[in-house]
Design a protein around this motif. Structure first.
Motif, PDB file in Angstrom:
ATOM      1  N   THR A  33      14.190 -14.993   5.550  1.00  0.00           N
ATOM      2  CA  THR A  33      13.683 -15.120   4.182  1.00  0.00           C
ATOM      3  C   THR A  33      12.733 -16.299   4.114  1.00  0.00           C
ATOM      4  OG1 THR A  33      15.730 -14.199   3.299  1.00  0.00           O
ATOM      5  CG2 THR A  33      14.353 -15.454   1.761  1.00  0.00           C
ATOM      6  N   THR A  34      11.574 -16.094   3.500  1.00  0.00           N
ATOM      7  CA  THR A  34      10.614 -17.183   3.351  1.00  0.00           C
ATOM      8  C   THR A  34      11.146 -18.211   2.363  1.00  0.00           C
ATOM      9  OG1 THR A  34       9.414 -16.072   1.564  1.00  0.00           O
ATOM     10  CG2 THR A  34       8.639 -15.669   3.815  1.00  0.00           C
ATOM     11  N   VAL A  35      10.865 -19.476   2.644  1.00  0.00           N
ATOM     12  CA  VAL A  35      11.248 -20.572   1.749  1.00  0.00           C
ATOM     13  C   VAL A  35       9.994 -21.245   1.201  1.00  0.00           C
ATOM     14  CG1 VAL A  35      12.430 -22.812   1.581  1.00  0.00           C
ATOM     15  CG2 VAL A  35      13.435 -20.963   2.943  1.00  0.00           C
ATOM     16  N   SER A  36       9.089 -21.653   2.110  1.00  0.00           N
ATOM     17  CA  SER A  36       7.853 -22.324   1.678  1.00  0.00           C
ATOM     18  C   SER A  36       6.817 -22.272   2.786  1.00  0.00           C
ATOM     19  CB  SER A  36       8.129 -23.783   1.301  1.00  0.00           C
ATOM     20  OG  SER A  36       8.534 -24.516   2.448  1.00  0.00           O
ATOM     21  N   GLU A  37       5.567 -22.503   2.419  1.00  0.00           N
ATOM     22  CA  GLU A  37       4.449 -22.600   3.347  1.00  0.00           C
ATOM     23  C   GLU A  37       3.622 -23.806   2.917  1.00  0.00           C
ATOM     24  OE1 GLU A  37       6.231 -18.887   2.972  1.00  0.00           O
ATOM     25  OE2 GLU A  37       4.831 -19.625   1.469  1.00  0.00           O
ATOM     26  N   THR A  38       3.579 -24.835   3.755  1.00  0.00           N
ATOM     27  CA  THR A  38       2.888 -26.082   3.423  1.00  0.00           C
ATOM     28  C   THR A  38       2.014 -26.514   4.598  1.00  0.00           C
ATOM     29  OG1 THR A  38       4.744 -27.390   4.265  1.00  0.00           O
ATOM     30  CG2 THR A  38       4.780 -26.853   1.903  1.00  0.00           C
ATOM     31  N   ASP A  39       1.345 -27.635   4.461  1.00  0.00           N
ATOM     32  CA  ASP A  39       0.564 -28.263   5.519  1.00  0.00           C
ATOM     33  C   ASP A  39      -0.419 -27.310   6.191  1.00  0.00           C
ATOM     34  OD1 ASP A  39      -0.283 -30.255   7.304  1.00  0.00           O
ATOM     35  OD2 ASP A  39       1.247 -29.719   8.773  1.00  0.00           O
ATOM     36  N   PRO A  40      -1.354 -26.698   5.413  1.00  0.00           N
ATOM     37  CA  PRO A  40      -2.302 -25.765   6.023  1.00  0.00           C
ATOM     38  C   PRO A  40      -3.265 -26.471   6.976  1.00  0.00           C
ATOM     39  CG  PRO A  40      -2.887 -26.191   3.738  1.00  0.00           C
ATOM     40  CD  PRO A  40      -1.569 -26.865   3.983  1.00  0.00           C
ATOM     41  N   GLY A  65       5.480 -22.743   7.920  1.00  0.00           N
ATOM     42  CA  GLY A  65       6.400 -21.884   7.185  1.00  0.00           C
ATOM     43  C   GLY A  65       7.832 -22.320   7.412  1.00  0.00           C
ATOM     44  N   ARG A  66       8.602 -22.307   6.354  1.00  0.00           N
ATOM     45  CA  ARG A  66      10.039 -22.597   6.457  1.00  0.00           C
ATOM     46  C   ARG A  66      10.787 -21.314   6.077  1.00  0.00           C
ATOM     47  NH1 ARG A  66      10.260 -27.670   7.761  1.00  0.00           N
ATOM     48  NH2 ARG A  66       8.740 -29.137   6.970  1.00  0.00           N
ATOM     49  N   TYR A  67      11.816 -21.021   6.860  1.00  0.00           N
ATOM     50  CA  TYR A  67      12.561 -19.782   6.714  1.00  0.00           C
ATOM     51  C   TYR A  67      14.054 -20.097   6.730  1.00  0.00           C
ATOM     52  CZ  TYR A  67       8.005 -18.133   8.147  1.00  0.00           C
ATOM     53  OH  TYR A  67       6.651 -17.932   8.225  1.00  0.00           O
ATOM     54  N   ASP A  68      14.837 -19.235   6.057  1.00  0.00           N
ATOM     55  CA  ASP A  68      16.293 -19.376   6.135  1.00  0.00           C
ATOM     56  C   ASP A  68      16.932 -17.998   6.214  1.00  0.00           C
ATOM     57  OD1 ASP A  68      16.354 -18.420   3.499  1.00  0.00           O
ATOM     58  OD2 ASP A  68      17.061 -20.291   2.636  1.00  0.00           O
ATOM     59  N   ALA A  88      17.340 -20.707  14.945  1.00  0.00           N
ATOM     60  CA  ALA A  88      18.396 -21.228  14.070  1.00  0.00           C
ATOM     61  C   ALA A  88      18.395 -20.446  12.757  1.00  0.00           C
ATOM     62  CB  ALA A  88      18.164 -22.714  13.803  1.00  0.00           C
ATOM     63  N   PRO A  89      19.519 -20.432  12.035  1.00  0.00           N
ATOM     64  CA  PRO A  89      19.565 -19.748  10.740  1.00  0.00           C
ATOM     65  C   PRO A  89      18.515 -20.276   9.746  1.00  0.00           C
ATOM     66  CG  PRO A  89      21.777 -20.232  11.482  1.00  0.00           C
ATOM     67  CD  PRO A  89      20.841 -20.934  12.429  1.00  0.00           C
ATOM     68  N   ALA A  90      18.154 -21.563   9.856  1.00  0.00           N
ATOM     69  CA  ALA A  90      17.056 -22.142   9.074  1.00  0.00           C
ATOM     70  C   ALA A  90      16.099 -22.758  10.091  1.00  0.00           C
ATOM     71  CB  ALA A  90      17.567 -23.194   8.106  1.00  0.00           C
ATOM     72  N   PHE A  91      14.826 -22.350  10.051  1.00  0.00           N
ATOM     73  CA  PHE A  91      13.870 -22.853  11.027  1.00  0.00           C
ATOM     74  C   PHE A  91      12.484 -22.961  10.403  1.00  0.00           C
ATOM     75  CE2 PHE A  91      13.300 -18.317  11.325  1.00  0.00           C
ATOM     76  CZ  PHE A  91      11.980 -18.115  11.693  1.00  0.00           C
ATOM     77  N   ALA A  92      11.600 -23.637  11.104  1.00  0.00           N
ATOM     78  CA  ALA A  92      10.203 -23.774  10.688  1.00  0.00           C
ATOM     79  C   ALA A  92       9.318 -23.277  11.815  1.00  0.00           C
ATOM     80  CB  ALA A  92       9.876 -25.228  10.368  1.00  0.00           C
ATOM     81  N   ALA A  93       8.182 -22.678  11.453  1.00  0.00           N
ATOM     82  CA  ALA A  93       7.217 -22.184  12.432  1.00  0.00           C
ATOM     83  C   ALA A  93       5.841 -22.136  11.775  1.00  0.00           C
ATOM     84  CB  ALA A  93       7.607 -20.795  12.926  1.00  0.00           C
ATOM     85  N   ARG A  94       4.817 -22.331  12.556  1.00  0.00           N
ATOM     86  CA  ARG A  94       3.452 -22.164  12.059  1.00  0.00           C
ATOM     87  C   ARG A  94       3.205 -20.676  11.843  1.00  0.00           C
ATOM     88  NH1 ARG A  94       0.939 -26.419   9.761  1.00  0.00           N
ATOM     89  NH2 ARG A  94       1.881 -28.252  10.695  1.00  0.00           N
ATOM     90  N   VAL A  95       2.463 -20.361  10.770  1.00  0.00           N
ATOM     91  CA  VAL A  95       2.169 -18.970  10.438  1.00  0.00           C
ATOM     92  C   VAL A  95       0.750 -18.887   9.884  1.00  0.00           C
ATOM     93  CG1 VAL A  95       3.292 -19.214   8.165  1.00  0.00           C
ATOM     94  CG2 VAL A  95       2.952 -16.933   9.151  1.00  0.00           C
ATOM     95  N   GLU A  96      -0.033 -17.955  10.399  1.00  0.00           N
ATOM     96  CA  GLU A  96      -1.408 -17.782   9.932  1.00  0.00           C
ATOM     97  C   GLU A  96      -1.408 -17.007   8.623  1.00  0.00           C
ATOM     98  OE1 GLU A  96      -5.735 -15.955  11.282  1.00  0.00           O
ATOM     99  OE2 GLU A  96      -4.027 -15.747  12.641  1.00  0.00           O
ATOM    100  N   MET A  97      -1.997 -17.626   7.592  1.00  0.00           N
ATOM    101  CA  MET A  97      -2.065 -17.004   6.271  1.00  0.00           C
ATOM    102  C   MET A  97      -3.343 -17.435   5.572  1.00  0.00           C
ATOM    103  SD  MET A  97       1.838 -17.679   4.922  1.00  0.00           S
ATOM    104  CE  MET A  97       1.802 -16.447   3.639  1.00  0.00           C
TER     105      MET A  97
END
Length: 152
Positions: free
Chosen positions: A38-45, A60-63, A74-83
């Motif tokens: 599930t998406t949580v947020s997308e910051t720091d473009p 991107g932050r996901y949980d 991990a159940p909650a993780f962060a990854a770069r995502v192109e948007m």
């Protein structure tokens, strides 16, 4: 005359985001995970080019993540995502996440779930990585597409 100004304004609002070809290195099959999260947020473009409509790599932050195949996330993780821009609300998505040694994880592909079928399907071109053949519960292939179903 006012209709011309309105038409020009509409055109500037509907310019599609530009994704520069070859901006990122090719993915490495053994570093890929198939994940539902599930998406949580997308910051720091971080823009991928100088064009005004260029896509960016957001953090991107996901949980509520579940790994279906590949290295576990991990159940909650962060990854770069192109948007082109951040999501406006949370979404449950299927993701192909690359674990990059010495770097942040990178979402290589993402797709949403159909409300009709309950499946999330990647187009063949999104998952065409030599040597990558994810298998497991809830994973299927049809006509080149890779589909996932979230099990309760």
């Amino acid at each position: 005359m006012h209709w011309i100004a309105g038409l020009l304004a509409l055109q500037t609002l509907s310019v599609p985001a530009y994704s520069p070809p070859n901006a990122l290195p090719a993915p490495v099959a053994e570093n890929l995970s198939l994940v539902i999260a599930t998406t949580v947020s997308e910051t720091d473009p971080q823009p991928l080019c100088d064009r005004p409509n260029c896509t960016s790599l957001f953090l991107g932050r996901y949980d509520q993540a579940v790994t279906l195949a590949g290295p576990a996330v991990a159940p909650a993780f962060a990854a770069r995502v192109e948007m082109g821009s951040p999501w406006v609300r949370p979404y449950r998505l299927a993701l192909v996440v690359e674990h990059r040694p010495g770097g942040e994880p990178l979402v290589r592909a993402m797709t949403g779930f159909s409300t009709r079928t309950g499946r999330a399907c990647f187009e063949a071109r999104q998952v065409d990585v030599p040597g990558w053949t994810p298998e497991g519960e809830g994973i299927s292939r049809s006509g080149g597409e890779l589909c996932v179903t979230e099990t309760p």
